[in-house]
Design an enzyme around this catalytic site. Structure first.
Site, PDB file in Angstrom:
ATOM      1  CG  HIS A  20      -1.768  -3.668  -2.894  1.00 13.92           C
ATOM      2  ND1 HIS A  20      -1.860  -2.299  -2.820  1.00 13.92           N
ATOM      3  CD2 HIS A  20      -0.668  -3.927  -3.651  1.00 13.92           C
ATOM      4  CE1 HIS A  20      -0.858  -1.752  -3.486  1.00 13.92           C
ATOM      5  NE2 HIS A  20      -0.125  -2.717  -4.014  1.00 13.92           N
ATOM      6  CB  SER A  46       0.831  -0.505  -6.421  1.00 13.66           C
ATOM      7  OG  SER A  46       1.593  -0.707  -5.247  1.00 13.66           O
ATOM      8  CG  ASP A 101      -3.897  -1.624  -0.259  1.00 10.17           C
ATOM      9  OD1 ASP A 101      -2.994  -2.377   0.140  1.00 10.17           O
ATOM     10  OD2 ASP A 101      -3.846  -0.982  -1.318  1.00 10.17           O
TER      11      ASP A 101
END
Length: 248
Positions: free
Chosen positions: A226, A140, A194
């Site tokens: 995610h 991320s 995601d």
């Protein structure tokens, strides 16, 4: 509220990764004398911490990793715009969630974080690790920082692995990428489902890197949100193994 959303997602990611690692560890193999020292630097996501990600290393049980030094640094605490200025571990500012291919970018904060990553890499190389055996990986926000860090590092590294990341800079940064950095391979993994860093943000990566003359392997994972999946970590292990240099 946005304040809780990214942190909750990241905690769930770490928990599921730790569970998988603990349930699937095979026995260690003897150390191969031919393998030189290597270094894996793991950069966590927004609101997370380095220590919470340390169980990831236990998955890498191939003998090639017996001479690997792992580092799991924690981001400093900073106010984050997308969470209404709440202070939390963050490498640089994030303006909005979900992150799209056109989200605003905090390049000044990013470049400060890149300098810190470069310092960690420099220290490891000074300790005797070949730059070709240095791998930077991140999830991320940590994936976005990984990308910037390897592209702006003046030497060719073993590789950079981006998980659920995005392009945290504008195209003008291409002018700062050295010929040596362009030889550092990139692995980019992204879940199609995601909803925090949208898949479109991940898809923007390969065309940018191709324009910059950087090699990128992009892997899409259907149904993955995610988080980091077991398959992604297994592939990362194989990807790094094929790029490790021996001491001979």
């Amino acid at each position: 509220m946005l304040i809780a959303k990214p942190i909750a997602l990241l905690i769930a990611t770490v928990s599921s990764t730790v569970l998988f690692v603990l349930l699937s560890r095979p026995n260690q193999s003897p150390r191969p004398d031919s393998m030189a020292r290597s270094f894996v630097l793991w950069l966590h996501g927004l609101g997370d911490s380095g220590p919470a990600n340390q169980p990831i290393r236990t998955l890498f049980t191939s003998p090639e990793f017996n001479n690997t030094i792992w580092s799991f640094p924690s981001a400093p605490s900073n106010p984050v715009t997308c969470n209404y200025g709440a202070v939390m571990p963050s490498w640089f500012d994030i303006h909005e969630i979900p992150i799209t291919a056109n989200s605003p970018k905090d390049e000044s904060g990013l470049l400060k974080a890149v300098k810190n990553v470069h310092k960690m890499i420099d220290e490891e190389i000074a300790a005797g690790t070949n730059p070709n055996n240095v791998f930077v990986c991140g999830f991320s926000q940590g994936g976005a920082l990984t990308l910037a860090s390897v592209l702006l590092y003046p030497k060719t590294l073993g590789g950079g692995a981006v998980f659920s990341g995005w392009l945290p800079f504008n195209s003008s940064i291409i002018q700062q990428i050295t010929p040596e950095a362009k030889r550092t391979p990139i692995l980019w993994s992204h879940g199609i489902a995601d909803q925090t860093v949208l898949f479109e943000a991940g898809q923007a990566g390969p065309p940018f890197l191709e324009q910059a003359g950087v090699s990128c392997e992009f892997k899409a994972y259907p149904g993955l949100g995610h988080s980091i999946s077991n398959d992604e970590l297994k592939h990362l292990q194989s990807w790094i193994k094929t790029r490790l240099h021996s001491s001979s």
